[in-house]
Design a protein around this motif. Structure first.
Motif, mmCIF file in Angstrom:
data_model
loop_
_atom_site.group_PDB
_atom_site.id
_atom_site.type_symbol
_atom_site.label_atom_id
_atom_site.label_comp_id
_atom_site.label_asym_id
_atom_site.label_seq_id
_atom_site.Cartn_x
_atom_site.Cartn_y
_atom_site.Cartn_z
ATOM 1 N N ASN A 101 0.817 -1.216 0.000
ATOM 2 C CA ASN A 101 0.000 0.000 0.000
ATOM 3 C C ASN A 101 0.849 1.263 0.000
ATOM 4 O OD1 ASN A 101 -2.288 -1.492 -0.025
ATOM 5 N ND2 ASN A 101 -2.670 -1.363 2.192
ATOM 6 N N ARG A 102 1.875 1.249 0.854
ATOM 7 C CA ARG A 102 2.688 2.452 0.988
ATOM 8 C C ARG A 102 3.466 2.746 -0.302
ATOM 9 N NH1 ARG A 102 5.022 2.557 6.868
ATOM 10 N NH2 ARG A 102 2.954 1.655 7.132
ATOM 11 N N LEU A 103 4.030 1.696 -0.908
ATOM 12 C CA LEU A 103 4.764 1.888 -2.160
ATOM 13 C C LEU A 103 3.839 2.442 -3.227
ATOM 14 C CD1 LEU A 103 6.956 -1.364 -2.316
ATOM 15 C CD2 LEU A 103 7.795 0.972 -2.145
ATOM 16 N N GLU A 104 2.619 1.877 -3.248
ATOM 17 C CA GLU A 104 1.631 2.285 -4.251
ATOM 18 C C GLU A 104 1.221 3.752 -4.036
ATOM 19 O OE1 GLU A 104 0.102 1.498 -7.612
ATOM 20 O OE2 GLU A 104 1.095 -0.081 -6.450
ATOM 21 N N ARG A 105 0.940 4.089 -2.782
ATOM 22 C CA ARG A 105 0.424 5.415 -2.458
ATOM 23 C C ARG A 105 1.490 6.495 -2.700
ATOM 24 N NH1 ARG A 105 -0.965 4.508 2.657
ATOM 25 N NH2 ARG A 105 0.690 5.825 3.499
ATOM 26 N N LEU A 106 2.728 6.181 -2.301
ATOM 27 C CA LEU A 106 3.788 7.177 -2.393
ATOM 28 C C LEU A 106 4.449 7.204 -3.763
ATOM 29 C CD1 LEU A 106 5.408 6.346 1.048
ATOM 30 C CD2 LEU A 106 3.979 8.333 0.546
ATOM 31 N N GLY A 107 4.182 6.131 -4.540
ATOM 32 C CA GLY A 107 4.820 6.042 -5.850
ATOM 33 C C GLY A 107 6.318 5.825 -5.752
ATOM 34 N N PHE A 108 6.767 5.229 -4.634
ATOM 35 C CA PHE A 108 8.194 4.965 -4.441
ATOM 36 C C PHE A 108 8.584 3.604 -5.007
ATOM 37 C CE2 PHE A 108 8.677 7.698 -0.342
ATOM 38 C CZ PHE A 108 8.514 8.846 -1.110
ATOM 39 N N GLY A 109 9.857 3.483 -5.342
ATOM 40 C CA GLY A 109 10.361 2.202 -5.813
ATOM 41 C C GLY A 109 10.840 1.336 -4.659
ATOM 42 N N ARG A 110 11.174 1.990 -3.543
ATOM 43 C CA ARG A 110 11.705 1.207 -2.421
ATOM 44 C C ARG A 110 11.389 1.893 -1.106
ATOM 45 N NH1 ARG A 110 14.773 4.234 -4.538
ATOM 46 N NH2 ARG A 110 15.244 2.875 -6.267
ATOM 47 N N LEU A 111 11.347 1.110 -0.062
ATOM 48 C CA LEU A 111 11.143 1.664 1.268
ATOM 49 C C LEU A 111 12.229 1.121 2.176
ATOM 50 C CD1 LEU A 111 7.315 1.204 1.955
ATOM 51 C CD2 LEU A 111 8.547 3.378 1.883
ATOM 52 N N PRO A 112 12.865 1.986 2.954
ATOM 53 C CA PRO A 112 13.811 1.480 3.941
ATOM 54 C C PRO A 112 13.037 0.795 5.076
ATOM 55 C CG PRO A 112 13.693 3.878 4.021
ATOM 56 C CD PRO A 112 12.802 3.453 2.919
ATOM 57 N N VAL A 113 13.613 -0.257 5.589
ATOM 58 C CA VAL A 113 12.956 -1.003 6.662
ATOM 59 C C VAL A 113 13.714 -0.744 7.963
ATOM 60 C CG1 VAL A 113 12.173 -3.262 7.456
ATOM 61 C CG2 VAL A 113 12.289 -2.769 4.993
ATOM 62 N N VAL A 114 12.973 -0.385 8.998
ATOM 63 C CA VAL A 114 13.569 -0.007 10.267
ATOM 64 C C VAL A 114 13.058 -0.939 11.365
ATOM 65 C CG1 VAL A 114 13.679 1.870 11.963
ATOM 66 C CG2 VAL A 114 13.702 2.389 9.522
ATOM 67 N N ALA A 115 13.952 -1.310 12.271
ATOM 68 C CA ALA A 115 13.524 -2.143 13.392
ATOM 69 C C ALA A 115 12.733 -1.278 14.366
ATOM 70 C CB ALA A 115 14.736 -2.748 14.086
ATOM 71 N N ARG A 116 11.597 -1.775 14.816
ATOM 72 C CA ARG A 116 10.715 -0.974 15.656
ATOM 73 C C ARG A 116 11.376 -0.612 16.992
ATOM 74 N NH1 ARG A 116 5.134 -0.198 15.391
ATOM 75 N NH2 ARG A 116 4.808 -1.878 13.924
ATOM 76 N N ASP A 117 12.112 -1.576 17.571
ATOM 77 C CA ASP A 117 12.673 -1.330 18.900
ATOM 78 C C ASP A 117 13.908 -0.423 18.880
ATOM 79 O OD1 ASP A 117 13.768 -3.374 17.483
ATOM 80 O OD2 ASP A 117 14.027 -4.742 19.172
ATOM 81 N N THR A 118 14.807 -0.644 17.909
ATOM 82 C CA THR A 118 16.058 0.119 17.925
ATOM 83 C C THR A 118 16.027 1.333 17.005
ATOM 84 O OG1 THR A 118 16.957 -1.204 16.134
ATOM 85 C CG2 THR A 118 17.382 -1.985 18.358
ATOM 86 N N GLY A 119 15.101 1.344 16.065
ATOM 87 C CA GLY A 119 15.038 2.446 15.119
ATOM 88 C C GLY A 119 16.146 2.400 14.081
#
Lengths: 316, 129
Positions: A101-119
């Motif tokens: 959904n996020r890729l589609e909505r933002l029109g981005f080719g990639r999203l960085p993935v972040v660990a929830r606990d450490t950021g």
């Protein structure tokens, strides 16, 4: 097809971002010169990369940013000056559907993935990663289903009836040596798929192979019918001649009336009928010269729980 | 003895797809049957064995499939006929070609301790009467 689509929809909700993301992240530092970017993107065959400082995600820089920079004169500057600071990222424990959904909505080719606990940055997810991940999981599912089918689907346990049989029929053409054994191979594959144990399957396949070669070498062709009951397999082989003049003789190991061309091809050693007998629990042969031969073979099926030492070698 | 050890012993080469460790057939070779007479091969307990032969037709592969052979090795550098190779690929029967003669192939495998077929501890391909 509808089934696969449903499956993929399920997976999009079940799979987590971290299960499909690319973990070996190529990143640059804010201080990396803009002029180095082209070589980094080209060498790694990527179109953008996260900008990381002390493990924390501070921006994204893409080939688009690079082109804009070139367009603006390409003056020496660090990545920090041209990167996108307003970074949209995704947590590694979110379901795949969020990434889609996020890729589609933002029109981005990639999203960085972040660990929830450490950021901290732990990966990158692209549309390609998502497709590959789904395909891989579809395949795993398919394999698991197939293995289950090949190993332990006991069709007879699923059938609710006082008595049930499965009938398989194969037609064999006489003289068609190149196809010799094709029915036996098909039968073998089918029996394994039906969940018949490998040992019984092998005995049935070998007996059928021998009978099939006999039809091809000696007759105008015939029919192989296999009837599969709960504990017995019955194989019937029928042809319309020429018939066997002396069955007792034909049963002797080494006795053969096979023509030379058959022997040259590695057959006709006079082991066919004796071998069928060896593979069967009961064998009956009726033949009339000029009319035809009828062979009946019965194999008692092995029951589950009996040791099957060579099952590892049995080809599924 | 693994299939890979058999290959090394016979100075043989894989034809087509080389079996991987994950193949059920890629594991241990239990014994060897050396013959050009498929009728004889069919009466033996082939499960998990190597079939060593000079015959190159499709029947060799069908026999290997039907009797659960672990692999087929062609001697004297003979290559299987195209239909045989295709069928082997389809049925996932690993194929080897060795430049050695049948006699030398047998000798090397025997010396290396590959058990004789009927003494091999394998389950019966056919129940004894």
């Amino acid at each position: 097809m509808p089934e696969e689509v449903t499956k993929i929809q399920e997976m999009v909700y079940e799979l987590l971002v971290r299960e499909v993301m690319t973990k070996e992240v190529i990143s640059v530092m804010p201080s990396t010169p803009m002029s180095d970017l082209r070589e980094i993107l080209r060498a790694k065959r990527i179109s953008g990369t996260p900008v990381v400082e002390d493990g924390a995600l501070v921006g994204m820089v893409s080939i688009e940013d690079f082109i804009k920079w070139l367009n603006d004169g390409g003056h020496a500057c660090p990545v920090a000056d041209r990167m996108t600071r307003d970074v949209r990222s995704i947590y590694d424990d979110e379901p795949l559907v969020q990434a889609v959904n996020r890729l589609e909505r933002l029109g981005f080719g990639r999203l960085p993935v972040v660990a929830r606990d450490t950021g901290r940055l732990v990966g990158v997810i692209t549309k390609g990663d998502i497709i590959r991940g789904l395909l891989r999981h579809l395949e795993v599912d398919y394999r698991t289903a197939e293995m289950r089918g090949a190993r332990s689907s006991h069709i007879f346990e699923d059938i609710q009836a006082d008595r049930s049989t499965v009938k398989l029929e194969y037609r064999v053409r006489g003289g068609d040596f190149s196809r010799g054994g094709a029915s036996a191979v098909k039968l073998k594959t089918t029996l394994l798929r039906l969940g018949v144990d490998p040992q019984t399957t092998r005995r049935a396949a070998v007996a059928t192979y021998e009978a099939e070669m006999n039809l091809i070498v000696f007759t105008q062709g015939g029919r192989i019918a296999v009837e599969l009951g709960a504990d017995t397999m019955r194989i019937e082989v029928e042809d319309q001649g020429p018939g066997i003049p002396d069955i007792e003789k034909a049963m002797q190991p080494g006795f053969s009336t096979a023509p030379d061309w058959v022997r040259e091809l590695g057959f006709g050693a006079g082991m066919g009928l004796p071998n069928i007998k060896k593979c069967s629990d009961r064998m009956r042969i009726d033949s009339a010269v000029g009319k035809g031969t009828r062979l009946e073979v019965e194999i008692l099926m092995e029951h589950q729980g009996e040791p099957e030492r060579d099952s590892a070698q049995a080809r599924a | 003895m693994t299939l890979e050890e058999v290959r090394g012993t016979l100075d043989a080469e894989w034809l087509g797809r080389r079996p991987s460790r994950t193949d059920s057939i890629g594991a241990e070779v239990l014994s060897c049957h050396a013959s050009d007479l498929m009728s004889d091969v069919l009466t033996s307990r082939g499960a998990g064995s190597l079939l060593l032969t000079g015959l190159t037709n499709e029947q060799v592969v069908r026999v290997a499939v039907v009797s659960d052979f672990a692999a087929v090795c062609f001697v004297r550098g003979k290559r299987p006929q195209p239909e045989a190779a295709r069928l082997a690929e389809e049925s996932q029967v690993p194929l080897l070609v060795t430049p050695l003669s049948m006699y030398e192939s047998c000798g090397r495998l025997y010396t290396k301790g590959l058990p004789v077929g009927d003494k091999a501890k394998e389950a019966a391909s056919c129940r004894k009467k």
